[in-house]
Design a protein around this motif. Structure first.
Motif, mmCIF file in Angstrom:
data_model
loop_
_atom_site.group_PDB
_atom_site.id
_atom_site.type_symbol
_atom_site.label_atom_id
_atom_site.label_comp_id
_atom_site.label_asym_id
_atom_site.label_seq_id
_atom_site.Cartn_x
_atom_site.Cartn_y
_atom_site.Cartn_z
ATOM 1 N N SER A 170 0.802 -1.230 0.000
ATOM 2 C CA SER A 170 0.000 0.000 0.000
ATOM 3 C C SER A 170 0.832 1.277 0.000
ATOM 4 C CB SER A 170 -0.965 0.010 1.194
ATOM 5 O OG SER A 170 -0.246 -0.032 2.408
ATOM 6 N N GLN A 171 2.037 1.237 0.539
ATOM 7 C CA GLN A 171 2.856 2.456 0.587
ATOM 8 C C GLN A 171 3.383 2.855 -0.786
ATOM 9 O OE1 GLN A 171 3.334 4.448 3.323
ATOM 10 N NE2 GLN A 171 1.790 3.091 4.231
ATOM 11 N N ASP A 172 3.512 1.888 -1.690
ATOM 12 C CA ASP A 172 4.140 2.162 -2.990
ATOM 13 C C ASP A 172 3.218 1.987 -4.185
ATOM 14 O OD1 ASP A 172 6.764 2.643 -1.881
ATOM 15 O OD2 ASP A 172 6.899 0.487 -1.535
ATOM 16 N N ALA A 173 2.214 1.142 -4.076
ATOM 17 C CA ALA A 173 1.426 0.764 -5.252
ATOM 18 C C ALA A 173 0.491 1.891 -5.702
ATOM 19 C CB ALA A 173 0.637 -0.502 -4.978
ATOM 20 N N ASP A 174 0.487 2.157 -7.007
ATOM 21 C CA ASP A 174 -0.478 3.078 -7.622
ATOM 22 C C ASP A 174 -1.613 2.316 -8.297
ATOM 23 O OD1 ASP A 174 1.042 5.495 -7.082
ATOM 24 O OD2 ASP A 174 2.445 4.809 -8.632
ATOM 25 N N PHE A 175 -1.310 1.101 -8.755
ATOM 26 C CA PHE A 175 -2.278 0.335 -9.532
ATOM 27 C C PHE A 175 -2.356 -1.112 -9.052
ATOM 28 C CE2 PHE A 175 -0.385 3.479 -12.428
ATOM 29 C CZ PHE A 175 -1.521 4.173 -12.851
ATOM 30 N N ILE A 176 -3.560 -1.673 -9.190
ATOM 31 C CA ILE A 176 -3.775 -3.110 -9.056
ATOM 32 C C ILE A 176 -3.774 -3.680 -10.463
ATOM 33 C CG2 ILE A 176 -5.346 -4.915 -8.247
ATOM 34 C CD1 ILE A 176 -6.622 -2.621 -6.476
ATOM 35 N N GLY A 177 -2.930 -4.682 -10.716
ATOM 36 C CA GLY A 177 -2.868 -5.303 -12.031
ATOM 37 C C GLY A 177 -3.568 -6.651 -12.025
ATOM 38 N N LEU A 178 -4.460 -6.872 -12.996
ATOM 39 C CA LEU A 178 -5.222 -8.125 -13.076
ATOM 40 C C LEU A 178 -5.120 -8.702 -14.481
ATOM 41 C CD1 LEU A 178 -8.367 -6.932 -11.129
ATOM 42 C CD2 LEU A 178 -6.801 -8.731 -10.367
ATOM 43 N N LYS A 179 -4.876 -10.011 -14.517
ATOM 44 C CA LYS A 179 -4.755 -10.709 -15.794
ATOM 45 C C LYS A 179 -5.555 -12.004 -15.716
ATOM 46 C CE LYS A 179 -1.301 -12.783 -18.869
ATOM 47 N NZ LYS A 179 0.145 -13.112 -19.008
ATOM 48 N N ARG A 180 -6.730 -11.999 -16.337
ATOM 49 C CA ARG A 180 -7.569 -13.195 -16.349
ATOM 50 C C ARG A 180 -6.948 -14.262 -17.236
ATOM 51 N NH1 ARG A 180 -10.888 -8.752 -16.162
ATOM 52 N NH2 ARG A 180 -12.565 -8.746 -14.578
#
Length: 553
Positions: A365-375
């Motif tokens: 949470s301190q560094d992430a800007d995006f959640i990446g998802l790959k179905r």
């Protein structure tokens, strides 16, 4: 030259511009035949011109910019894509030179922005006040549009979409280039999303600019009142507005509206060559038929968990639910809310260990800007904003746009967490143009349009440590491909992905930030001219001339 071998004539023709080729074609039936056959072999062509002379360090006038572009073409242009700073008079010069009442239709689309980009003949610069791309796409259909901000905006959008639906959409419409300025910038995302639903196979690209201009949309002139009677009331009102009628005028009977439209069509000369000046509008062009356009996008992120962005992730969604607005589990209240995925459990596919969402959130949470998802089966990670609500809910929250593609289950989808960095942007641009080089083998890129975020250039600063980084990296791999564009306040293009293998994308348009979007004009690489032989016997020449006279009465 009458006795010259046709191969020799073709070799001469390939060095003639459109004006000189036309003069040659007028001199004899044989040359008329050979010039037209060469143009068929030549196919689409594109040239660029700009105002900054890097050798003399002088800005040339718009007249010179336009003339140089015209001189470089072997066929008359049917499309001009222009870019200029607010202080340029390029739109006036284009209006003067392309008077469509006296020749073939040439459609013009222009964007005005503080900084425009020019890649031409290995020169990469942003000093030009004006630049233009002159294109001849012989078998393409071009539809210009302009939707001005106001109470009729939804009606105008509906009329445009209705116009597009008149043609079967099974691959006919190839691309939309769209700009937004003023108050329309706020709802351009809705416009392009709805347009993508109607044009699912089309590449949609563009950006938010300060102002612009576009050719007036043309409508067929009604020949009789009976023809007008077959139109709906809405179509009649739209036609009346196109013909310059008073948009506030009301009619009790449809017959009165028909009379009004017919009178306008007979008494008002339509100024088809003029441009619509746009300061508060969504405007652009739609390309159909044989329009050689593809799109790509670059952003640049790195994984918080893995370092440089990878094509796969060992982390897999083990448990997630799709919450609908109004459900007890749904966290928000309000109008126009969309469903969201709520991820509670993640599995490490390498170790088999299960992690709760809170354990993962604590790590990233301190560094992430995006959640990446790959179905499963997809190419690349979709990027969704990582918000503070994840910590509050103690779950990983993924908002959707309501489309079936985003509502699909996340069970067994790979998941990663990314941050935006300047170095990652540069690496991703290098990777993207390298993929473009590899995936266009056997093809020729005639030219490119670039819409880069104004936070990425042209000056260095912020995250990007280089001047004109995106344009420079494109030029390093494609030094001979002309590339024009501008630095936008929001880019319209394919959804930016992380770790994708395919460089070309269509079908999922988005208005994004800190990306570089490209429209690429790509054609098959032609065989050398000497491999072709044209039989210019008298019978073939006469037959061709007669067919041209029949098809162009």
């Amino acid at each position: 030259m009458e006795d010259f071998n046709p191969d020799i004539v073709l070799n001469v023709v390939q060095f003639l511009n459109a004006v000189d080729a036309g003069r040659l074609a007028e001199s004899a039936k044989r040359y008329y035949y050979l010039v037209h056959q060469y143009q068929k072999l030549r196919g689409p062509e594109l040239v660029t011109s700009s105002s900054w002379d890097p050798f003399t360090k002088v800005q040339v006038g718009s007249k010179r910019v336009v003339q140089k572009g015209i001189d470089g073409l072997q066929q008359a242009p049917n499309l001009v894509l222009a870019f200029n700073s607010p202080r340029s008079d390029l739109s006036d010069e284009l209006t003067r030179r392309f008077d469509n009442r006296r020749g073939p239709q040439t459609f013009i689309l222009g964007a005005s922005a503080s900084d425009i980009q020019v890649n031409r003949s290995t020169i990469v610069e942003h000093k030009s006040n004006a630049s233009a791309m002159f294109a001849s796409f012989p078998n393409a259909e071009v539809i210009p549009f302009a939707i001005e901000y106001g109470p009729r905006v939804e009606e105008d959008i509906g009329a445009l979409h209705q116009k597009l639906s008149r043609k079967d959409d099974k691959g006919w419409w190839k691309a939309m280039i769209v700009y937004a300025c003023g108050g329309c910038s706020g709802f351009v995302e809705t416009f392009v999303s709805e347009s993508q639903k109607r044009l699912p196979k089309a590449a949609i690209v563009g950006g938010i600019c300060s102002a612009g201009y576009v050719s007036k949309p043309s409508e067929p002139e009604p020949e009789s009142k009976e023809e007008l009677a077959r139109l709906t009331t809405r179509q009649l009102k739209n036609l009346a507005r196109t013909l310059g009628g008073d948009s506030n005028q009301t009619f009790i009977e449809k017959s009165d509206l028909i009379d009004h439209v017919f009178t306008l069509s007979q008494t008002q000369q339509r100024n088809q060559e003029s441009l619509i000046e746009c300061e508060d509008a969504i405007f652009g062009i739609i390309l159909g038929g044989d329009a050689p356009v593809k799109s790509m996008v670059s952003r640049g992120v790195e994984s918080v968990l893995q370092g440089p962005a990878q094509r796969t992730s060992p982390f897999v969604v083990e448990n997630a639910v799709l919450a609908q607005p109004g459900d007890d589990a749904y966290l928000f209240q309000g109008e126009d809310l969309k469903p969201m995925h709520m991820i509670q459990l993640i599995r490490n596919s390498e170790s088999g260990k299960l992690c709760t969402a809170m354990e993962i959130i604590a790590r990233v949470s301190q560094d992430a800007d995006f959640i990446g998802l790959k179905r499963p089966g997809e190419d690349g990670f979709e990027l969704h904003m990582m918000t503070p609500y994840c910590q509050i809910a103690q779950q990983i929250l993924v908002m959707t746009d309501g489309s079936q593609q985003e509502l699909a289950t996340l069970q067994d989808a790979e998941i990663d967490f990314f941050k935006l960095t300047g170095d990652a942007c540069l690496v991703d641009m290098d990777t993207t143009v390298a993929q473009l080089k590899e995936q266009t083998e056997g093809e020729k890129i005639l030219g490119a349009i670039m819409y880069s975020c104004n936070g990425r250039g042209p000056q260095r600063g912020g995250l990007i440590s280089e001047r004109m980084a995106d344009a420079t990296r494109f030029s390093m791999v494609f030094p001979d491909v002309p590339c024009l564009g501008f630095y936008a306040g929001g880019e319209i293009g394919p959804l930016a992905l992380a770790g994708n293998e395919k460089v070309f994308q269509t079908g999922r348009v988005a208005v994004q930030g800190f990306t570089a979007v490209f429209a690429l004009f790509i054609v098959p690489d032609l065989e050398p001219l000497e491999t072709y032989h044209l039989d210019d016997c008298r019978e073939n020449v006469i037959q061709f001339v007669q067919s041209q006279l029949t098809s162009n009465p």
